[in-house]
Design an enzyme around this catalytic site. Structure first.
Site, mmCIF file in Angstrom:
data_model
loop_
_atom_site.group_PDB
_atom_site.id
_atom_site.type_symbol
_atom_site.label_atom_id
_atom_site.label_comp_id
_atom_site.label_asym_id
_atom_site.label_seq_id
_atom_site.Cartn_x
_atom_site.Cartn_y
_atom_site.Cartn_z
ATOM 1 N N GLU A 17 0.840 -1.208 0.000
ATOM 2 C CA GLU A 17 0.000 0.000 0.000
ATOM 3 C C GLU A 17 0.869 1.250 0.000
ATOM 4 O OE1 GLU A 17 -2.817 1.302 -0.144
ATOM 5 O OE2 GLU A 17 -4.367 -0.196 0.192
ATOM 6 N N ASN A 100 -5.231 3.856 8.053
ATOM 7 C CA ASN A 100 -5.159 3.306 6.704
ATOM 8 C C ASN A 100 -4.496 4.327 5.785
ATOM 9 O OD1 ASN A 100 -5.767 1.004 5.128
ATOM 10 N ND2 ASN A 100 -7.540 2.036 4.235
ATOM 11 N N ASN A 146 -9.886 5.554 2.462
ATOM 12 C CA ASN A 146 -8.821 5.165 1.534
ATOM 13 C C ASN A 146 -8.280 6.349 0.749
ATOM 14 O OD1 ASN A 146 -7.497 2.620 1.305
ATOM 15 N ND2 ASN A 146 -9.499 1.642 1.085
ATOM 16 N N ASP A 196 -9.838 1.846 -4.173
ATOM 17 C CA ASP A 196 -8.914 1.813 -3.030
ATOM 18 C C ASP A 196 -8.092 3.104 -3.025
ATOM 19 O OD1 ASP A 196 -7.082 1.108 -1.056
ATOM 20 O OD2 ASP A 196 -7.081 -1.000 -1.595
HETATM 21 CA CA CA Z 1 -5.900 1.228 0.799
#
Ligand code: CA
Length: 281
Positions: A17, A100, A146, A196
């Protein structure tokens, strides 16, 4: 474009990520969230990684040197020279909630969101860490906070709460960080795919990674789908521009069914991306 997609020779992640380009050194940073690891790939192909000691959702550069992480329960500073990790600002999140995705605006405010590990609806939020280390809640009641990004003029902020299957846009005041008028920008209607991470290019195009969609989609500034870059693995998590001309799109992925995924890819984007911004605190 698929034929020009390249897999980079780095260790696969469980949940890769948060790619983040460091133009000063020509290096790409990214994270492996559950592994709590920050990775760097240098221009000469050398790979290094650091242990954060807790899950880490995003990494950004720090103007005063080093890195800042959106980690399990708050913001951490990481010195890549020594590997030392130190608390910056704690958030005091509820049990089962972790940080996140995140990114900095042009003034160096660090936006990062949270989610419940079980993705329980409404338990996340989007936070803003100002350069003076104060934290404010920008969007309460998010589920899987996100992708975050800004238009080239800084006047619009893009935001993804994944289960909405939308990319939203808000009016943004770069002078104050105030957001207003959140509204849908693009709707993802592609089977099981959910949006995302995202990145914005110099023409205002918005590149959106599709989890369980095996692709990165490019939407024009008007929200219309312009282009799809297909990946050979379904769980595409995020993307960021980098390279000497900022025209390389780096793409992170996560492990999925069938023991595939988690690789780092790059592809020529055909348009330069906007540079990321360091945290100014
Ligand atoms: Ca993500």
């Amino acid at each position: 474009m698929t034929e020009t997609l390249a897999r980079l020779a780095v260790p696969s992640a469980v949940l890769g990520e948060g790619p983040c380009w460091d133009g000063a050194t020509g290096a790409l940073y990214w994270v492996d969230i559950p592994a709590g690891r920050v990775h760097r790939l240098d221009g000469d192909g050398a790979h290094r990684s650091w242990e954060a000691g807790q899950t880490v959702g995003a990494v950004v550069l720090r103007a005063s040197g080093g890195l800042v992480l959106a980690a399990a329960d708050g913001f951490l500073a990481l010195d890549p020279g020594t590997g030392a990790v130190s608390p910056l600002v704690a958030l005091g999140l509820a049990a089962g909630v972790r940080m996140n995705d995140g990114a900095c605006d042009q003034a160096g405010r660090f936006y990062a969101g949270t989610m419940a590990e079980d993705e329980a609806p409404g338990r996340g939020a989007l936070y803003r860490l100002d350069p003076d280390h104060s934290v404010s809640t920008v969007i309460p009641g998010a589920t899987v906070s996100n992708g975050i990004g800004w238009s080239p003029d800084g006047g619009r902020m893009y935001y993804i709460d994944s289960p909405t299957r939308r990319v939203d846009v808000m009016d943004y005041d770069p002078a104050t960080g105030a957001v207003a008028a959140r509204r849908p920008f693009a709707v993802i209607d592609a089977g099981d795919a959910v949006p995302d991470g995202l990145a914005v290019d110099a023409e205002g195009g918005v590149w959106v990674a599709l989890w369980d969609g095996g692709a990165v989609l490019r939407f024009g500034p008007d929200g219309r789908l312009r282009q799809a870059l297909e990946l050979p693995t379904p769980r595409v998590t995020s993307c960021a521009f980098g390279g000497p001309d900022m025209e390389t799109l780096y793409i992170t992925t996560a492990a999925g069914p069938g023991n595939s995924g988690g690789e780092l890819f790059c592809a020529p984007a055909g348009v330069p991306g906007l540079p990321g911004h360091p945290y100014q605190g």
